[in-house]
Scaffold this motif. Structure first.
Motif, PDB file in Angstrom:
ATOM      1  N   ALA A 123       0.838  -1.206   0.000  1.00  0.00           N
ATOM      2  CA  ALA A 123       0.000   0.000   0.000  1.00  0.00           C
ATOM      3  C   ALA A 123       0.870   1.253   0.000  1.00  0.00           C
ATOM      4  O   ALA A 123       0.546   2.250  -0.664  1.00  0.00           O
ATOM      5  CB  ALA A 123      -0.930  -0.010   1.208  1.00  0.00           C
ATOM      6  N   SER A 124       1.995   1.205   0.728  1.00  0.00           N
ATOM      7  CA  SER A 124       2.918   2.341   0.742  1.00  0.00           C
ATOM      8  C   SER A 124       3.545   2.544  -0.635  1.00  0.00           C
ATOM      9  O   SER A 124       3.758   3.681  -1.077  1.00  0.00           O
ATOM     10  CB  SER A 124       4.008   2.118   1.801  1.00  0.00           C
ATOM     11  N   ASN A 125       3.866   1.429  -1.321  1.00  0.00           N
ATOM     12  CA  ASN A 125       4.365   1.535  -2.695  1.00  0.00           C
ATOM     13  C   ASN A 125       3.353   2.245  -3.581  1.00  0.00           C
ATOM     14  O   ASN A 125       3.702   3.076  -4.425  1.00  0.00           O
ATOM     15  CB  ASN A 125       4.642   0.140  -3.267  1.00  0.00           C
ATOM     16  N   ALA A 126       2.077   1.896  -3.407  1.00  0.00           N
ATOM     17  CA  ALA A 126       1.015   2.515  -4.204  1.00  0.00           C
ATOM     18  C   ALA A 126       0.907   4.007  -3.891  1.00  0.00           C
ATOM     19  O   ALA A 126       0.692   4.828  -4.783  1.00  0.00           O
ATOM     20  CB  ALA A 126      -0.312   1.814  -3.932  1.00  0.00           C
ATOM     21  N   TRP A 127       1.032   4.359  -2.612  1.00  0.00           N
ATOM     22  CA  TRP A 127       1.035   5.772  -2.215  1.00  0.00           C
ATOM     23  C   TRP A 127       2.144   6.520  -2.950  1.00  0.00           C
ATOM     24  O   TRP A 127       1.925   7.592  -3.508  1.00  0.00           O
ATOM     25  CB  TRP A 127       1.222   5.847  -0.703  1.00  0.00           C
ATOM     26  N   ASP A 128       3.346   5.945  -2.931  1.00  0.00           N
ATOM     27  CA  ASP A 128       4.486   6.595  -3.584  1.00  0.00           C
ATOM     28  C   ASP A 128       4.322   6.651  -5.102  1.00  0.00           C
ATOM     29  O   ASP A 128       4.981   7.452  -5.768  1.00  0.00           O
ATOM     30  CB  ASP A 128       5.778   5.848  -3.241  1.00  0.00           C
ATOM     31  N   ALA A 129       3.452   5.796  -5.635  1.00  0.00           N
ATOM     32  CA  ALA A 129       3.182   5.799  -7.077  1.00  0.00           C
ATOM     33  C   ALA A 129       1.985   6.674  -7.425  1.00  0.00           C
ATOM     34  O   ALA A 129       1.441   6.572  -8.531  1.00  0.00           O
ATOM     35  CB  ALA A 129       2.945   4.368  -7.560  1.00  0.00           C
ATOM     36  N   ASN A 130       1.567   7.522  -6.479  1.00  0.00           N
ATOM     37  CA  ASN A 130       0.467   8.477  -6.705  1.00  0.00           C
ATOM     38  C   ASN A 130      -0.891   7.812  -6.896  1.00  0.00           C
ATOM     39  O   ASN A 130      -1.785   8.371  -7.540  1.00  0.00           O
ATOM     40  CB  ASN A 130       0.761   9.377  -7.913  1.00  0.00           C
ATOM     41  N   ALA A 131      -1.072   6.642  -6.354  1.00  0.00           N
ATOM     42  CA  ALA A 131      -2.366   5.960  -6.463  1.00  0.00           C
ATOM     43  C   ALA A 131      -3.412   6.659  -5.611  1.00  0.00           C
ATOM     44  O   ALA A 131      -3.099   7.282  -4.594  1.00  0.00           O
ATOM     45  CB  ALA A 131      -2.227   4.501  -6.028  1.00  0.00           C
ATOM     46  N   SER A 132      -4.660   6.528  -6.011  1.00  0.00           N
ATOM     47  CA  SER A 132      -5.763   7.057  -5.212  1.00  0.00           C
ATOM     48  C   SER A 132      -6.461   5.952  -4.432  1.00  0.00           C
ATOM     49  O   SER A 132      -7.096   6.222  -3.416  1.00  0.00           O
ATOM     50  CB  SER A 132      -6.772   7.792  -6.097  1.00  0.00           C
ATOM     51  N   VAL A 133      -6.334   4.704  -4.904  1.00  0.00           N
ATOM     52  CA  VAL A 133      -6.982   3.597  -4.203  1.00  0.00           C
ATOM     53  C   VAL A 133      -6.150   2.329  -4.382  1.00  0.00           C
ATOM     54  O   VAL A 133      -5.570   2.089  -5.446  1.00  0.00           O
ATOM     55  CB  VAL A 133      -8.433   3.381  -4.701  1.00  0.00           C
ATOM     56  N   VAL A 134      -6.095   1.536  -3.325  1.00  0.00           N
ATOM     57  CA  VAL A 134      -5.471   0.213  -3.354  1.00  0.00           C
ATOM     58  C   VAL A 134      -6.566  -0.798  -3.042  1.00  0.00           C
ATOM     59  O   VAL A 134      -7.269  -0.657  -2.028  1.00  0.00           O
ATOM     60  CB  VAL A 134      -4.342   0.095  -2.312  1.00  0.00           C
ATOM     61  N   ARG A 135      -6.700  -1.792  -3.891  1.00  0.00           N
ATOM     62  CA  ARG A 135      -7.726  -2.816  -3.681  1.00  0.00           C
ATOM     63  C   ARG A 135      -7.046  -4.155  -3.412  1.00  0.00           C
ATOM     64  O   ARG A 135      -6.346  -4.692  -4.274  1.00  0.00           O
ATOM     65  CB  ARG A 135      -8.653  -2.902  -4.894  1.00  0.00           C
ATOM     66  N   ILE A 136      -7.283  -4.673  -2.212  1.00  0.00           N
ATOM     67  CA  ILE A 136      -6.718  -5.954  -1.800  1.00  0.00           C
ATOM     68  C   ILE A 136      -7.846  -6.982  -1.779  1.00  0.00           C
ATOM     69  O   ILE A 136      -8.905  -6.733  -1.195  1.00  0.00           O
ATOM     70  CB  ILE A 136      -6.070  -5.842  -0.412  1.00  0.00           C
ATOM     71  N   THR A 137      -7.615  -8.120  -2.427  1.00  0.00           N
ATOM     72  CA  THR A 137      -8.608  -9.195  -2.457  1.00  0.00           C
ATOM     73  C   THR A 137      -7.965 -10.457  -1.915  1.00  0.00           C
ATOM     74  O   THR A 137      -6.908 -10.880  -2.405  1.00  0.00           O
ATOM     75  CB  THR A 137      -9.115  -9.444  -3.886  1.00  0.00           C
ATOM     76  N   THR A 138      -8.586 -11.047  -0.897  1.00  0.00           N
ATOM     77  CA  THR A 138      -7.996 -12.207  -0.221  1.00  0.00           C
ATOM     78  C   THR A 138      -8.597 -13.541  -0.650  1.00  0.00           C
ATOM     79  O   THR A 138      -8.208 -14.564  -0.108  1.00  0.00           O
ATOM     80  CB  THR A 138      -8.169 -12.079   1.301  1.00  0.00           C
ATOM     81  N   ASN A 139      -9.556 -13.507  -1.584  1.00  0.00           N
ATOM     82  CA  ASN A 139     -10.263 -14.727  -1.959  1.00  0.00           C
ATOM     83  C   ASN A 139     -11.023 -15.306  -0.757  1.00  0.00           C
ATOM     84  O   ASN A 139     -11.170 -16.514  -0.616  1.00  0.00           O
ATOM     85  CB  ASN A 139      -9.275 -15.757  -2.534  1.00  0.00           C
ATOM     86  N   PHE A 140     -11.499 -14.404   0.109  1.00  0.00           N
ATOM     87  CA  PHE A 140     -12.308 -14.804   1.261  1.00  0.00           C
ATOM     88  C   PHE A 140     -13.541 -15.576   0.772  1.00  0.00           C
ATOM     89  O   PHE A 140     -14.156 -15.183  -0.215  1.00  0.00           O
ATOM     90  CB  PHE A 140     -12.745 -13.544   2.009  1.00  0.00           C
TER      91      PHE A 140
END
Length: 515
Positions: free
Chosen positions: A31-48
């Motif tokens: 998520a921090s990598n995404a922040w540094d890449a100027n992302a606005s949203v990070v979507r994590i999917t765990t296959n719950f």
């Protein structure tokens, strides 16, 4: 064609032994990598609820195959991030330093596919394989993974990667990591977590989920899946549930600032927020807003602000929200520290009423351990913050808590005494047919044994209750003793012993029923 992935020597020991202490910590770095890449949203999917694969997708700037090759070929741990010098969007500060966050996911999987596309359409797709039993091979100085570059510098192969066909038309701007070779221990642990003692499916509303978490002593009661959600919500640079998440407006300024970053993290469709929601405690709160504080520590600037909150008379729940949390550039370093940074004074159960956040605006990064989950607690910058917080707790916060507790105790005692006097009046009045006046003796402590005075006239009965403080018994029993003496004397007005006994019994039971 497969090519070697190289890790610089200074990151080797940590990366090879499992850099992060929990899956959430590894995902936090992505998520921090995404922040540094100027992302606005990070979507994590765990296959719950099966947990057979895991994906992390962002809408950031992405990077090219050349940049990926440079990273895999020895750039991990060997340079800072975003060396292009371009500022981040929305005045964000760069979070990452070592560039090893991508391989942190090795803690939960043996291989993953990464796809990334830049804004101008350049991109790549690659599969990364990470070696098994790397720690043993390193300890044995296995030449197949350890290579000498110079007499003083070594490089280590931790795995292999290969480029895959890349279809630009089906990939949006950003980076997507799909871990499809999850470690069996991770899969089984998360599947088992759905059988935790108090587990229930997390609602899509994170506000409702936080209310559920506040009802348990520890997240262990809800299981590892809930812990993953909670730890990500704590650690990522995301907003609070609202600007009113904390009493006395403690979160208002931070909420405005965090919202301006335009950054969000979703897990399985749940939009996360900081899991802090402390409102409506009947006993109230003691709060300290820490204004921006600047210090110079061995020639380096240290600047921070934050808050400390004491939920008086009630333990913070869950336990994972108790203590002091330090954030650097809005990212949590570890989790809430229940020791309050090794606070050396014994405050008894009151130490379990405390929560707080310290936002470090400048400095303290040199005190970070490589996992970004903990500090070198003897680093001078950490010691400086520790000293400040301990002084504030010991000389300011806890003394005020004690004063508030003492004041409320006195107020409650007065209210209780007033209510019990009213109860005594009503009990006596109900037992006497003629009008009754009940008076309470006051003034200095009596030197003689106090007595109940009953004055009767044709029109009324006047009962004078002895001063409770004059009775030779425990302070907590004095008002009860005075009342019992009074109803005894009232019962003695009856003519026969049998009626006296019946009257006293009725008066006593009536009185105790009201207390």
């Amino acid at each position: 064609m497969r090519q070697k992935i190289k890790v610089h020597e200074k990151a080797l020991a940590h990366l090879s032994r499992g850099l992060y202490r929990s899956p959430a910590s590894a995902l936090r770095e992505l998520a921090s990598n995404a922040w540094d890449a100027n992302a606005s949203v990070v979507r994590i999917t765990t296959n719950f609820p099966n947990f057979f694969q895991l994906s992390v997708e962002d809408d950031g700037d992405g990077f090219t195959s050349e940049q990926f090759e440079e990273l895999m070929g020895g750039g991990i741990g060997n340079s800072g991030k975003r060396t292009d010098g371009k500022p981040l969007r929305d005045d964000r500060q760069v979070i990452g330093r070592l560039g090893i966050g991508m391989l942190g996911i090795a803690q939960i999987c043996g291989a993953f596919v990464i796809t990334s596309t830049t804004i101008d359409g350049k991109g790549f797709r690659a599969r990364v394989h990470l070696y098994d039993l790397l720690k043993q091979r390193l300890d044995d100085n296995d030449p197949s993974v350890i290579q000498s570059v110079t007499p003083d510098v070594k490089e280590v192969d931790v795995g292999e990667y290969e480029f895959l066909p890349f279809e630009r038309s089906v990939v949006k701007k950003g980076t997507h990591i799909l871990a499809d070779d999850l470690h069996p221990t991770f899969v089984s642990a998360f599947q088992e977590s759905l059988k935790a003692p108090k587990y229930r499916d997390p609602p899509l509303s994170w506000d409702r989920a936080v209310k559920i978490a506040k009802k348990v002593h520890s997240l262990q009661e809800l299981g590892d899946y809930w812990r993953l959600l909670w730890e990500l919500s704590v650690s990522c640079p995301i907003p609070y549930l609202s600007g009113q998440a904390l009493p006395e407006g403690l979160a208002k300024r931070e909420q405005e600032r965090l919202l301006s970053n335009n950054f969000a993290v979703d897990v399985d469709g749940i939009r996360l927020a900081k899991p802090v929601s402390l409102r409506g405690n009947p006993a109230g709160y003691t709060t300290r807003l820490i204004a921006t504080t600047s210090e110079t520590v061995y020639g380096k600037n240290l600047r921070f602000h934050g808050y400390i909150l004491v939920q008086e008379g009630k333990q913070i729940r869950p336990d994972e929200l108790r203590g002091i949390l330090i954030r650097i550039k809005d990212v949590a370093i570890g989790y809430y520290d229940g020791t309050m940074l090794d606070y050396k004074y014994n405050e008894g159960p009151r130490s379990r009423w405390v929560t707080g956040e310290i936002f470090v605006e400048e400095g303290l990064e040199d005190a970070l351990n490589v996992d970004r989950d903990s500090f070198n607690r003897f680093h001078p910058e950490f010691r400086s913050i520790q000293k400040y917080i301990h002084g504030l707790l010991h000389s300011g916060v806890f003394p005020e808590v004690y004063q508030e507790i003492d004041q409320r105790s006195k107020e409650r005692t007065k209210e209780r005494e007033k209510a019990r006097r009213s109860d005594l009046k009503e009990v006596i009045a109900r037992s006497i047919a003629t009008p009754v006046q009940v008076a309470f003796r006051s003034g200095a402590r009596h030197t003689e044994e106090p007595e109940v005075l009953i004055e009767e006239t044709a029109r009324a009965v006047r009962v004078v209750v002895p001063q409770p403080e004059s009775l030779k018994t425990k302070k907590t029993n004095q008002q009860l003793a005075a009342s019992v003496m009074t109803i005894f004397e009232v019962a003695m007005r009856e003519r026969s012993r049998e009626k006296q006994r019946e009257a006293f019994k009725k008066l006593l039971l009536d009185l105790l029923a009201r207390w």
